[in-house]
Design a protein around this motif. Structure first.
Motif, mmCIF file in Angstrom:
data_model
loop_
_atom_site.group_PDB
_atom_site.id
_atom_site.type_symbol
_atom_site.label_atom_id
_atom_site.label_comp_id
_atom_site.label_asym_id
_atom_site.label_seq_id
_atom_site.Cartn_x
_atom_site.Cartn_y
_atom_site.Cartn_z
ATOM 1 N N ASN A 83 5.280 -4.576 5.635
ATOM 2 C CA ASN A 83 5.599 -4.555 4.215
ATOM 3 C C ASN A 83 6.632 -5.613 3.837
ATOM 4 O O ASN A 83 6.570 -6.196 2.755
ATOM 5 C CB ASN A 83 6.129 -3.178 3.816
ATOM 6 N N TYR A 110 6.129 4.541 6.350
ATOM 7 C CA TYR A 110 5.455 3.249 6.469
ATOM 8 C C TYR A 110 5.525 2.711 7.897
ATOM 9 O O TYR A 110 4.538 2.187 8.425
ATOM 10 C CB TYR A 110 6.077 2.245 5.501
ATOM 11 N N ASP A 130 0.874 -1.181 0.000
ATOM 12 C CA ASP A 130 0.000 0.000 0.000
ATOM 13 C C ASP A 130 0.908 1.228 0.000
ATOM 14 O O ASP A 130 1.387 1.664 1.040
ATOM 15 C CB ASP A 130 -0.900 -0.018 1.230
ATOM 16 N N ARG A 167 3.105 4.843 10.024
ATOM 17 C CA ARG A 167 1.705 4.493 9.746
ATOM 18 C C ARG A 167 1.321 3.182 10.413
ATOM 19 O O ARG A 167 0.272 3.085 11.068
ATOM 20 C CB ARG A 167 1.489 4.372 8.227
ATOM 21 N N ASP A 168 2.163 2.169 10.265
ATOM 22 C CA ASP A 168 1.817 0.851 10.785
ATOM 23 C C ASP A 168 2.007 0.731 12.290
ATOM 24 O O ASP A 168 1.529 -0.234 12.900
ATOM 25 C CB ASP A 168 2.641 -0.219 10.057
#
Length: 331
Positions: free
Chosen positions: A165, A229, A142, A232-233
Motif C-alpha cells: 500500500n 492490510y 484496496d 492480508r498481503d
C-alpha cells in the motif's frame, strides 16, 4: 497542550482519529473548523498558503498529518521540498489534540497530505476551510473494512501497515508533488520508484520467510486490529483482542476468544502494539503455549535515536519480529 471546545458545545478531548471522534453531527465539525479558523485569523495567520517566514528557505512546504507520512514524503520529495509533520515522533495520532500552532502551519503550507480512510476525520473538514491544496495519499488502496465493534463496516485506516500500500502512497505523493513543483516532476517520480523498490524487498522477504508455516499457524494475533492490510498481503489470518483502540480495558470475552484461537490453531507467538499495554495479551500467553513475540509499531515513528526513526525501519522491524517469532527463527 491546549484543549479546545466547540462554541456552545462539548469540550474537545480527542479529535484526531476515528476511534475517539467526538462529533455527532456534521454541523458540529463545521462549527469547530470555523472556530479554529477564527483562532488562526486572530493570531494573524493568512489562510492563503505560502512559506513560513521562519523557514529560512523558499522551498514549497508540504505538511503531513503524522510522522509516517512525513518520512515517506521526504523520500519522494528529496531535497526539492520541505516536509513537516503536525504530530511529533511517538505521538498517538488517534487521540491527538491540535493547537493554534498547528493551525498556523496548515494555513501557511503549500500542500497538505493526509492518510484519509477516516483517520483524520476532523482534519479533512478543517482543510475545506483553508485555501491550501491537499491530497489523500491512500487513494487507490484496496480498502479493508473494520470487522466488528461500533465501527464495523467503516474503512480500516491503517493501510500504511502494508508495504504494498505504501507503494501507492509514494506514487500518489509523486503526482501531488509534480503538481506543486512541475519542474522537478521527473525527480519525484524517480524517487518514488527507488523507494518502492525497497518496499517491495521488505514485502518479498516477509512472504518468503512465512512460507514455512503450516496453514493453521499462518495467523497474526495482536492486541488491536491495526494489521489487516499487512496480514492480508503476507498471507496471514488476522486475529486481535479488540478491533479498534478505544482506550478501554479488554473484556474477558475478548481475551477468551483470543486464547481459544491460539490453542485451536497452535499459534506459536502473539504480539502487541507499542502504544498500548500488553497486559491483555500476556493473559493469552499465560493460558496457552504461545510466546510473546514482541512489540510492533504502527502509528508513529520514534525519535532519530529510537528503534524506528523511519517508515522503512518501522516496517522492517515489524516484519522481522513477526517472521522470527512465528517461525521460531528458522526462516
Amino acid at each position: 497542550m491546549t484543549s479546545l471546545a466547540l462554541p456552545g458545545g462539548p469540550r474537545l478531548a480527542t479529535i484526531f482519529g476515528m476511534p475517539n471522534f467526538p462529533f455527532r453531527r456534521a454541523k458540529d465539525v463545521r462549527r469547530f473548523a470555523a472556530a479554529l479558523t477564527a483562532i488562526a485569523l486572530a493570531l494573524g495567520v493568512s489562510a492563503c498558503g505560502g512559506n513560513s517566514p521562519a523557514s529560512g528557505d523558499d522551498k514549497p512546504v508540504v505538511l503531513t498529518t503524522f510522522t509516517v507520512l512525513a518520512d515517506v514524503a521526504k523520500n519522494v520529495a528529496g531535497d526539492k521540498l520541505r516536509v513537516e509533520s503536525i504530530t511529533k515522533a511517538g505521538a498517538e495520532i488517534h487521540g491527538y489534540e491540535p493547537t493554534p500552532g498547528d493551525i498556523r502551519k496548515a494555513a501557511q503550507a503549500d500542500l497538505i497530505l493526509d492518510n484519509g480512510l477516516n483517520l483524520e476525520a476532523w482534519f479533512g473538514q478543517f482543510v475545506e476551510d483553508l485555501d491550501v491544496p491537499h491530497a489523500v495519499v491512500s487513494d487507490g488502496v484496496d480498502v479493508m473494512p473494520i470487522a466488528e465493534d461500533s465501527y464495523q463496516g467503516k474503512p480500516n485506516p491503517h493501510a500504511w501497515m502494508s508495504p504494498k500500500n505504501v507503494q501507492i502512497y509514494a506514487n500518489n505523493m509523486a503526482k501531488a508533488f509534480a503538481k506543486l513543483d512541475p519542474s522537478h516532476a521527473a525527480e519525484f517520480e524517480a524517487n518514488a520508484k527507488a523507494y518502492n523498490t525497497q518496499l517491495q524487498s521488505v514485502q518479498d522477504e516477509m512472504v518468503s520467510k512465512l512460507s514455512v508455516l503450516s496453514e493453521k499457524q499462518r495467523a497474526l494475533v495482536t492486541c488491536e486490529g491495526a494489521f489487516s492490510y499487512l496480514a492480508r498481503d503476507a498471507g496471514l489470518k488476522e486475529v486481535y483482542i479488540w478491533a479498534v483502540n478505544a482506550e478501554q480495558q479488554a473484556t474477558p470475552q475478548q481475551i477468551t476468544r483470543a486464547i481459544e484461537f491460539v490453542k485451536d490453531n497452535q499459534v506459536p507467538a502473539v504480539f502487541c502494539e507499542s502504544t498500548v499495554s500488553d497486559a491483555p495479551m500476556q493473559q493469552v500467553v499465560g493460558a496457552t503455549e504461545a510466546t510473546f513475540g514482541g512489540v510492533l509499531y504502527v502509528d508513529s515513528l520514534s525519535e532519530a535515536d529510537g528503534p524506528v526513526p523511519t517508515y522503512l525501519d518501522l516496517i522492517r522491524h515489524d516484519a522481522k519480529v513477526i517472521t522470527s517469532a512465528l517461525t521460531g527463527g528458522t526462516s
